[in-house]
Design an enzyme around this catalytic site. Structure first.
Site, short mmCIF file in Angstrom:
data_model
loop_
_atom_site.label_atom_id
_atom_site.label_comp_id
_atom_site.label_asym_id
_atom_site.label_seq_id
_atom_site.Cartn_x
_atom_site.Cartn_y
_atom_site.Cartn_z
N ASP A 29 1.14 -1.10 0.34
CA ASP A 29 0.24 0.13 0.10
C ASP A 29 1.11 1.49 -0.24
OD1 ASP A 29 -2.28 -2.00 0.76
OD2 ASP A 29 -2.05 -2.14 2.48
N GLU A 78 -12.17 -0.31 -3.49
CA GLU A 78 -10.46 0.67 -1.67
C GLU A 78 -9.91 1.10 -2.01
OE1 GLU A 78 -9.56 -2.85 -0.13
OE2 GLU A 78 -8.51 -4.09 -1.59
O1 FUB Z 1 -2.93 -3.27 3.56
C1 FUB Z 1 -4.60 -4.24 3.82
C2 FUB Z 1 -5.35 -3.46 3.03
O2 FUB Z 1 -5.07 -4.92 1.96
C3 FUB Z 1 -5.36 -2.36 1.85
O3 FUB Z 1 -6.32 -1.35 3.50
C4 FUB Z 1 -6.53 -2.25 1.05
O4 FUB Z 1 -5.60 -1.16 0.53
C5 FUB Z 1 -5.45 -3.92 0.50
O5 FUB Z 1 -4.56 -2.99 -0.25
#
Ligand code: FUB
Length: 371
Positions: free
Chosen positions: A61, A271
């Protein structure tokens, strides 16, 4: 960031031994070297476009920013807690943040000491997920999503006089914050905005009515012929520590100006919000989650609406796809992650590649594998 409908799970490789180690001090590691031929191939025989920025820790991320002429990357610090994959994302059991920095893309990368640990975030209980950072008036701000003591994802902020910390957390999460994946954009007039949200493990669907519904797990699956659940945006207060307004929906619309529908899994928001500005236009970029694309829409204001324009990157190795986009020395870069080192969805490595634009401002899509 759950693992429902996992379609590309692959075999598990041995973990690099150094990865378990934490470092009390910063460690500068050499620029990534081309890996041995066998290592450059993904489990299904594809050759990676880029190598991990670092192999000493897992970093996912990656939110990249340019501060004082250097690139700083604020990633999740992935760890293996031995928790099996589930639909709530419990296997993503991160508990601290480590920041990376570099003077140039392709040069040595410094892995900085722990910037903050969940035990030093008074309101949080676990799962320090994808962070972001900002700078204003001599202070650096680290925005951190984590589960609160009740297990609800919130976003909090911590401050430091250094871009690499250590950071000191505010005692409470940002009032009115929820869900995950904060991304903070500061416009030319000095106003800052936080974009956030993630469905499934990120709990955004539980807020569909405006208040938290712990049983709201399937809301997004009932949206097929309705507008998809929207990411959120809220202007920040001048001190960068609170929302200055109630979060608003970020509208992602099609060419006709109609909202992208929940059933449109190739284009709907899942997301990993990000926002950057280029040529007077605002680019809202995000992950489509279960279809594994990085996608974008273009708008005329920081609030949108953002007209869906296309894909930035086709699926990487691993279930999640997350990114940031930053300008540095007259070039644009896409930071992203994949599971090249481990083949485990929750043990990811940050990477970078150059991003190119067409004359009309659209993005040339990237294939994370070399043909
Ligand atoms: O790293 C945890 C979660 O996985 C993140 O919040 C999302 O965007 C995904 O990459």
């Amino acid at each position: 960031m759950p693992v429902k409908r996992v379609s590309r799970r692959v075999a598990i490789a041995a973990l690099p031994v150094a990865l378990a180690a934490g470092y009390a001090t910063a460690q500068t590691v050499a620029a990534p070297k081309p890996a041995a031929k066998a290592e450059q191939l993904s489990p299904d025989g594809k050759r990676y476009l880029a190598q991990p920025l670092v192999t000493e820790i897992y970093a996912a991320d990656p939110s990249a920013h340019v501060f004082n002429g250097k690139i700083y990357v604020y990633p999740s610090h992935d760890v293996d807690a031995g928790i099996p994959d589930d639909d709530l994302g419990n296997q993503y059991a991160m508990h601290d943040y480590r920041i990376l920095s570099m003077d140039r893309v392709g040069g040595p990368v410094t892995i900085h000491p722990v910037a903050i640990d969940v035990k030093d975030i008074p309101w949080a209980s676990k799962q320090t997920w994808a962070p972001d950072a900002a700078y204003k008036n001599g202070t650096y701000y680290l925005y951190m999503p984590a589960r609160d003591k009740q297990g609800v994802f919130r976003v909090g902020v911590a401050t430091s006089k250094s871009p690499t910390g250590p950071f000191k957390a505010e005692p409470e999460a940002i009032r009115g914050s929820y869900s995950i994946d904060p991304a903070v954009f500061t416009d030319a007039d000095g106003s800052s905005y936080m974009y956030f949200g993630g469905i499934w493990g990120g709990q955004l669907q539980r807020w569909a009515t405006g208040t938290y519904d712990p049983n709201g797990g399937d809301t997004d699956l009932k949206q097929d012929d309705k507008p998809a659940l929207s990411p959120k945006v809220a202007k920040l207060t001048a001190d960068m520590k609170q929302f200055a307004e109630a979060p608003r929906d970020v509208q992602i619309v099609d060419a006709a100006g109609k909202p992208i529908l929940g059933g449109d899994h190739d284009r709907r928001f899942f997301e990993a919000s990000w926002l950057f500005k280029r040529g007077g236009k605002y680019y809202f970029t995000y992950s489509t989650g279960d279809t594994h694309f990085l996608a974008y829409g273009i708008g005329d204001t920081p609030y949108g609406p953002f007209r869906y324009t296309g894909r930035i990157m086709s699926p990487v190795q691993g279930w999640t796809t997350h990114h940031s986009i930053v300008a540095f020395k007259n070039r644009w870069y896409l930071f992203y992650h994949d599971t090249q080192l481990t083949n485990k969805n929750h043990l990811r490595s940050a990477k970078v590649t150059e991003l190119f634009f067409n004359p009309d401002g659209t993005i040339r899509p990237i294939d994370p594998f070399v043909k």
